[in-house]
Design a protein around this motif. Structure first.
Motif, PDB file in Angstrom:
ATOM      1  N   GLU A 154       0.944  -1.290  -0.039  1.00 13.21           N
ATOM      2  CA  GLU A 154      -0.616  -0.039   0.214  1.00 13.21           C
ATOM      3  C   GLU A 154       0.573   0.861  -0.227  1.00 13.21           C
ATOM      4  N   ARG A 155       2.075   0.939   0.183  1.00 13.37           N
ATOM      5  CA  ARG A 155       3.123   2.547   0.310  1.00 13.37           C
ATOM      6  C   ARG A 155       3.461   2.585  -0.815  1.00 13.37           C
ATOM      7  N   LEU A 156       3.550   1.615  -1.563  1.00 15.70           N
ATOM      8  CA  LEU A 156       3.961   2.175  -3.170  1.00 15.70           C
ATOM      9  C   LEU A 156       3.492   2.500  -3.631  1.00 15.70           C
ATOM     10  N   GLU A 157       1.466   1.536  -3.524  1.00 18.99           N
ATOM     11  CA  GLU A 157       0.850   1.862  -4.273  1.00 18.99           C
ATOM     12  C   GLU A 157       0.700   3.733  -3.852  1.00 18.99           C
ATOM     13  N   GLN A 158       0.620   4.224  -2.288  1.00 18.99           N
ATOM     14  CA  GLN A 158       0.531   5.177  -2.781  1.00 18.99           C
ATOM     15  C   GLN A 158       1.787   6.448  -3.148  1.00 18.99           C
ATOM     16  N   VAL A 159       2.775   6.109  -2.919  1.00 19.41           N
ATOM     17  CA  VAL A 159       3.850   6.469  -3.809  1.00 19.41           C
ATOM     18  C   VAL A 159       3.184   6.759  -5.138  1.00 19.41           C
ATOM     19  N   ILE A 160       3.006   6.302  -5.875  1.00 14.64           N
ATOM     20  CA  ILE A 160       3.072   6.127  -6.950  1.00 14.64           C
ATOM     21  C   ILE A 160       1.781   6.465  -7.549  1.00 14.64           C
ATOM     22  N   ASP A 161       0.385   7.284  -6.780  1.00 15.88           N
ATOM     23  CA  ASP A 161      -0.660   7.170  -6.758  1.00 15.88           C
ATOM     24  C   ASP A 161      -0.046   9.227  -6.769  1.00 15.88           C
TER      25      ASP A 161
ATOM     26  N   TRP B 215       2.861  10.384  -7.500  1.00 14.24           N
ATOM     27  CA  TRP B 215       3.958  10.711  -8.209  1.00 14.24           C
ATOM     28  C   TRP B 215       3.477  10.837  -9.689  1.00 14.24           C
ATOM     29  N   ASN B 216       2.341  10.053  -9.831  1.00 11.66           N
ATOM     30  CA  ASN B 216       1.274   9.925 -10.941  1.00 11.66           C
ATOM     31  C   ASN B 216       0.330  11.715 -11.255  1.00 11.66           C
ATOM     32  N   GLU B 217       0.192  12.142  -9.795  1.00 10.17           N
ATOM     33  CA  GLU B 217      -0.866  12.645 -10.291  1.00 10.17           C
ATOM     34  C   GLU B 217      -0.001  14.402 -10.565  1.00 10.17           C
ATOM     35  N   GLU B 218       1.349  14.297 -10.311  1.00 12.54           N
ATOM     36  CA  GLU B 218       2.201  15.833 -10.689  1.00 12.54           C
ATOM     37  C   GLU B 218       1.943  15.196 -12.164  1.00 12.54           C
ATOM     38  N   LEU B 219       2.532  14.033 -12.916  1.00 11.37           N
ATOM     39  CA  LEU B 219       3.130  13.703 -14.229  1.00 11.37           C
ATOM     40  C   LEU B 219       2.175  13.854 -14.763  1.00 11.37           C
ATOM     41  N   GLY B 220       0.577  14.114 -14.525  1.00  9.92           N
ATOM     42  CA  GLY B 220      -0.361  13.502 -15.904  1.00  9.92           C
ATOM     43  C   GLY B 220       0.140  12.587 -16.339  1.00  9.92           C
ATOM     44  N   PRO B 221      -1.486  11.831 -17.326  1.00  8.94           N
ATOM     45  CA  PRO B 221      -0.967  10.974 -18.198  1.00  8.94           C
ATOM     46  C   PRO B 221       0.156  10.727 -19.075  1.00  8.94           C
ATOM     47  N   LEU B 222       0.285   9.266 -18.742  1.00  7.66           N
ATOM     48  CA  LEU B 222       1.222   9.434 -20.274  1.00  7.66           C
ATOM     49  C   LEU B 222       0.513   8.673 -21.538  1.00  7.66           C
ATOM     50  N   LYS B 223       1.011   9.960 -22.873  1.00  5.82           N
ATOM     51  CA  LYS B 223       0.309   9.653 -24.038  1.00  5.82           C
ATOM     52  C   LYS B 223       0.736   9.072 -24.608  1.00  5.82           C
ATOM     53  N   ASN B 224       2.331   8.078 -24.958  1.00  2.00           N
ATOM     54  CA  ASN B 224       3.048   8.203 -25.429  1.00  2.00           C
ATOM     55  C   ASN B 224       4.195   6.785 -24.575  1.00  2.00           C
TER      56      ASN B 224
ATOM     57  N   LEU C 227       6.043   0.767  -9.399  1.00  2.00           N
ATOM     58  CA  LEU C 227       7.160   2.649  -8.960  1.00  2.00           C
ATOM     59  C   LEU C 227       8.294   2.652  -9.620  1.00  2.00           C
ATOM     60  N   LEU C 228       9.029   1.855 -10.006  1.00  2.00           N
ATOM     61  CA  LEU C 228      10.325   3.068 -10.642  1.00  2.00           C
ATOM     62  C   LEU C 228      10.190   2.909 -11.959  1.00  2.00           C
TER      63      LEU C 228
ATOM     64  N   ALA D 241      10.812   6.969 -12.706  1.00  2.00           N
ATOM     65  CA  ALA D 241      11.655   7.345 -13.963  1.00  2.00           C
ATOM     66  C   ALA D 241      11.117   8.605 -14.413  1.00  2.00           C
ATOM     67  N   ARG D 242       9.309   8.125 -14.046  1.00  4.33           N
ATOM     68  CA  ARG D 242       9.228   9.420 -15.721  1.00  4.33           C
ATOM     69  C   ARG D 242       9.686  10.791 -14.148  1.00  4.33           C
ATOM     70  N   PHE D 243       9.479  10.528 -13.412  1.00  6.00           N
ATOM     71  CA  PHE D 243       9.047  11.360 -11.952  1.00  6.00           C
ATOM     72  C   PHE D 243      10.542  12.387 -11.886  1.00  6.00           C
ATOM     73  N   ILE D 244      11.892  11.381 -12.170  1.00  2.00           N
ATOM     74  CA  ILE D 244      13.381  11.949 -11.775  1.00  2.00           C
ATOM     75  C   ILE D 244      13.583  12.543 -13.676  1.00  2.00           C
ATOM     76  N   ALA D 245      12.425  12.471 -13.998  1.00  2.00           N
ATOM     77  CA  ALA D 245      13.418  13.000 -15.522  1.00  2.00           C
ATOM     78  C   ALA D 245      12.028  14.569 -15.578  1.00  2.00           C
ATOM     79  N   ARG D 246      11.191  14.216 -14.967  1.00  2.35           N
ATOM     80  CA  ARG D 246       9.934  15.851 -14.166  1.00  2.35           C
ATOM     81  C   ARG D 246      10.660  16.583 -13.487  1.00  2.35           C
ATOM     82  N   ARG D 247      11.907  15.782 -12.173  1.00  2.00           N
ATOM     83  CA  ARG D 247      11.753  16.581 -11.997  1.00  2.00           C
ATOM     84  C   ARG D 247      13.556  16.876 -12.064  1.00  2.00           C
TER      85      ARG D 247
END
Length: 190
Positions: A96-103, A105-114, A164-165, A169-175
């Motif tokens: 659940e801790r991993l799922e919370q982080v995924i959720d 970080w995904n809020e900041e990233l937005g949907p993946l379109k490609n 999560l990983l 990767a996407r979150f690191i790119a964004r940051r």
């Protein structure tokens, strides 16, 4: 904690077998040993990613370090579960801790379109390498599970960790302000 390894080499594995913590001797190609090795490889790759994140010394990446550093300990716990089949260290709270982080970080990233490819920066590529290794560890554990059913949250943990990983990767790119590498399909044959 006392000295656990007084001698590094024992010569007991020279004939192609290794000992499990429960006293059994199994071939080094046994699915349990393969699973333990894959989890160990994942942990080593994660250590490499964390070293790179620490070397970057970026406040923008501190959150990533804070999330990933404890995972090394949980992977060591999972290795213990694999070495000692009756031992349980991981639980659903870790999943659940991993799922919370995924959720989050995904809020900041937005949907993946490609589809995206590993790369863009060394850290992004290392995160994708960890993701691929997490999938490999999951496959090895599933292979073991088919022969010797596994109890506990380990399989779910590995599945969520690979997710999560990917997000990391996407979150690191964004940051880092790095553009993700978008997959470009080959031209259709004429």
């Amino acid at each position: 904690m006392g000295n656990r390894l007084s001698k590094i080499y024992t010569r007991t594995g020279d004939a192609g077998e290794t000992g499990l913590a429960d006293g059994r001797r199994v071939p080094k190609h046994h699915p349990r040993v393969e699973a333990m090795g894959a989890v160990d490889e994942l942990n080593s790759h994660l250590g490499l990613l964390l070293a790179g994140l620490n070397e970057a010394r970026s406040s923008a990446l501190e959150e990533v370090i804070g999330v990933l550093a404890p995972i090394q300990h949980r992977l060591f716990d999972l290795g213990g579960e694999l070495a000692m089949p009756e031992y349980r260290a991981l639980n659903d709270a870790e999943v659940e801790r991993l799922e919370q982080v995924i959720d989050r970080w995904n809020e900041e990233l937005g949907p993946l379109k490609n589809f995206i490819l590993p790369g863009g920066s060394r850290l992004v590529a290392l995160a994708h390498l960890c993701r691929a290794q997490a999938r490999n560890a999951e496959r090895r554990c599933q292979q073991l599970n088919a022969e010797e059913p596994l109890e506990g949250a380990g399989l779910r943990y590995l599945n969520r960790l690979s997710d999560l990983l990917f997000v990391a990767a996407r979150f690191i790119a964004r940051r880092q302000g790095v553009e993700e590498i978008l997959w470009q399909a080959a031209e259709k044959p004429a």
